[in-house]
Design a protein around this motif. Structure first.
Motif, mmCIF file in Angstrom:
data_model
loop_
_atom_site.group_PDB
_atom_site.id
_atom_site.type_symbol
_atom_site.label_atom_id
_atom_site.label_comp_id
_atom_site.label_asym_id
_atom_site.label_seq_id
_atom_site.Cartn_x
_atom_site.Cartn_y
_atom_site.Cartn_z
ATOM 1 N N ARG A 130 0.823 -1.199 0.000
ATOM 2 C CA ARG A 130 0.000 0.000 0.000
ATOM 3 C C ARG A 130 0.859 1.252 0.000
ATOM 4 N N VAL A 131 1.997 1.191 0.689
ATOM 5 C CA VAL A 131 2.902 2.325 0.717
ATOM 6 C C VAL A 131 3.589 2.476 -0.630
ATOM 7 N N TYR A 132 3.910 1.366 -1.253
ATOM 8 C CA TYR A 132 4.743 1.365 -2.447
ATOM 9 C C TYR A 132 3.959 1.693 -3.707
ATOM 10 N N LEU A 133 2.745 1.142 -3.868
ATOM 11 C CA LEU A 133 2.031 1.282 -5.120
ATOM 12 C C LEU A 133 1.490 2.687 -5.343
ATOM 13 N N ALA A 134 1.021 3.362 -4.304
ATOM 14 C CA ALA A 134 0.448 4.696 -4.479
ATOM 15 C C ALA A 134 1.454 5.687 -5.059
ATOM 16 N N PRO A 135 2.658 5.827 -4.497
ATOM 17 C CA PRO A 135 3.609 6.788 -5.086
ATOM 18 C C PRO A 135 4.038 6.405 -6.500
ATOM 19 N N VAL A 136 4.111 5.120 -6.798
ATOM 20 C CA VAL A 136 4.422 4.700 -8.162
ATOM 21 C C VAL A 136 3.322 5.158 -9.110
ATOM 22 N N ASP A 137 2.072 5.019 -8.691
ATOM 23 C CA ASP A 137 0.964 5.488 -9.517
ATOM 24 C C ASP A 137 0.983 7.006 -9.668
ATOM 25 N N HIS A 138 1.413 7.722 -8.633
ATOM 26 C CA HIS A 138 1.564 9.174 -8.760
ATOM 27 C C HIS A 138 2.539 9.501 -9.885
ATOM 28 N N LEU A 139 3.660 8.795 -9.915
ATOM 29 C CA LEU A 139 4.680 9.061 -10.934
ATOM 30 C C LEU A 139 4.194 8.635 -12.319
ATOM 31 N N ARG A 140 3.426 7.555 -12.386
ATOM 32 C CA ARG A 140 2.833 7.177 -13.666
ATOM 33 C C ARG A 140 1.920 8.285 -14.180
ATOM 34 N N ALA A 141 1.145 8.861 -13.264
ATOM 35 C CA ALA A 141 0.240 9.945 -13.656
ATOM 36 C C ALA A 141 1.027 11.134 -14.199
ATOM 37 N N VAL A 142 2.110 11.484 -13.530
ATOM 38 C CA VAL A 142 2.952 12.596 -13.993
ATOM 39 C C VAL A 142 3.475 12.304 -15.402
ATOM 40 N N ALA A 143 3.970 11.087 -15.618
ATOM 41 C CA ALA A 143 4.511 10.728 -16.928
ATOM 42 C C ALA A 143 3.447 10.826 -18.012
ATOM 43 N N ALA A 144 2.242 10.322 -17.730
ATOM 44 C CA ALA A 144 1.167 10.346 -18.722
ATOM 45 C C ALA A 144 0.750 11.777 -19.038
ATOM 46 N N VAL A 145 0.606 12.622 -18.018
ATOM 47 C CA VAL A 145 0.197 14.011 -18.238
ATOM 48 C C VAL A 145 1.255 14.756 -19.045
ATOM 49 N N LEU A 146 2.527 14.519 -18.750
ATOM 50 C CA LEU A 146 3.600 15.164 -19.509
ATOM 51 C C LEU A 146 3.520 14.820 -20.988
ATOM 52 N N VAL A 147 3.281 13.545 -21.287
ATOM 53 C CA VAL A 147 3.225 13.127 -22.686
ATOM 54 C C VAL A 147 2.038 13.770 -23.391
ATOM 55 N N VAL A 148 0.884 13.841 -22.730
ATOM 56 C CA VAL A 148 -0.306 14.448 -23.340
ATOM 57 C C VAL A 148 -0.063 15.940 -23.597
ATOM 58 N N LEU A 149 0.470 16.653 -22.604
ATOM 59 C CA LEU A 149 0.727 18.081 -22.779
ATOM 60 C C LEU A 149 1.762 18.333 -23.869
#
Length: 383
Positions: free
Chosen positions: A7-26
């Motif tokens: 639970r500690v590990y997966l949430a921050p990884v998903d945060h970083l995935r979100a950042v990567a996806a938003v960067l690519v879209v922008l």
């Protein structure tokens, strides 16, 4: 590592995935739609966007989200499999279940936009991810690179576990040297570096650095929890991207570009390790949960955003009062990104999730410690 810390590990990884996806879209939105507003087709050599503002260069060089995704791949798999035997068949099956369903849907829809019937060669190119010419295929090359990495990951993970980080560091040095030799031996007067950007030969640094970040995370997690480390790591990433933009690095064939993949991967590996290690102190509020949900559907965002941008580009309405770049950014942020998230939420639950539930564990139990050998009589005599 796989139970209480998940639970500690997966949430921050998903945060970083979100950042990567938003960067690519922008990034795609600003680059492609700004050219569309000016009535021309985007050509990187002449239409690339530059700025002295570091925040703007983060968007203009948002292709770095791909590097972040690749670092995350090396990091995630290594944390999950380090010190455990990897069942190769199950591992590859899980990867195909993760990538193929949504990819095939998007690729086949892109094929349907052609006025001619698909040929066997068209279908073969789809199966091997070799379909960049499709209207929605601008990101398919990354899936090919990912699959190539998946083929060798179990071997690299075992190498890291048995020989330590030095083995991967030596491999990094060897890859860089061989890449430089290939560049120097090119018969072209100005050798191109595009093939290094689009293939595993130029991207393996980022996977390996993600694996090394995972090793540091597993063995030295406490040292990574310094509060100053994440902002410093992020500042280094922003500074590197700003410098890359200022020297027109994307369209350059400078020999310095041979080291770009490694430099970009190194700063993102530091960001990943520091952010995930410090996640115990991060709050779990609505913003965190929302970012984690976005990271969960990030693969759908990555594959479907070209569809949304294509529709918006054909639609052709943009705020006339703004300069083209600002208009493209506003439309991408306020229209394209929300629409892409909405579409991705549906595709994730309708296409991805049913296949993700078919995955099975691919790691075995960690080997038990070898029992101590009884001392020989000679050792007692020596005492």
């Amino acid at each position: 590592m796989r139970s209480s810390d998940d639970r500690v590990y997966l949430a921050p990884v998903d945060h970083l995935r979100a950042v990567a996806a938003v960067l690519v879209v922008l990034y795609h939105g600003c680059q492609l739609l700004s050219a569309r507003i000016e009535g021309r087709r985007f050509v990187p050599a002449t239409d690339w966007l530059y700025s002295a503002n570091p925040a703007a260069t983060l968007v203009f060089e948002g292709h770095t989200g791909v590097a972040l995704f690749m670092v995350l791949s090396g990091f995630i798999f290594t944390v999950g499999a380090y010190g455990r035997p990897v069942r190769y068949g199950r591992f590859l099956t899980n990867r195909l279940l993760r990538i193929y369903p949504l990819y095939l849907v998007v690729a086949l829809l892109g094929l349907a936009t052609q006025v001619t019937l698909p040929t066997f060669q068209d279908l073969l190119r789809i199966l091997t991810f070799a379909t960049p010419a499709q209207p929605y295929g601008g990101v398919f090359w990354t899936l090919c690179v990912e699959m190539q990495f998946y083929l060798v990951f179990p071997l690299l993970c075992r190498l890291l576990a048995e020989r330590g980080p030095g083995a991967l560091l030596r491999l990094l040095a060897a890859v860089f040297l061989l890449r430089a030799l290939v560049w120097l031996s090119s018969p072209a007067p100005e050798p191109h570096t595009a093939s290094l950007y689009l293939g595993l030969a130029g991207r393996i640094d980022q996977f390996l650095l993600g694996m090394l970040a995972a090793w540091v995370y597993v063995h030295h997690r406490d040292r990574l929890r310094a509060r100053w480390l994440p902002p410093v790591a992020l500042a280094l990433a922003l500074g590197l991207l700003w410098s890359f933009n200022q020297v027109h690095g994307f369209v350059s064939d400078s020999p310095l570009k041979l080291a770009w993949s490694g430099a970009e991967g190194a700063v993102w590996a530091l960001v990943v390790a520091a952010y995930v290690a410090g996640a115990r102190e991060n709050g779990g509020g609505r913003l965190s949960r929302g970012a984690a949900r976005l990271g969960e559907i990030s693969f759908s965002v990555y594959l479907t955003h070209f569809m949304v941008l294509t529709v918006i580009g054909e639609w052709g309405w943009f705020p006339a009062a703004l300069p083209p770049v600002w208009a493209a950014f506003a439309v991408t942020l306020l229209v394209a990104l929300p629409l892409t998230v909405a579409v991705s939420f549906l595709t994730y639950h309708a296409i991805e999730l049913p296949f993700l539930r078919l995955r099975r564990p691919y790691t075995g139990a960690p080997p038990t410690a070898e029992p101590p050998r009884p001392r020989q009589r000679e050792s007692y005599r020596g005492r």
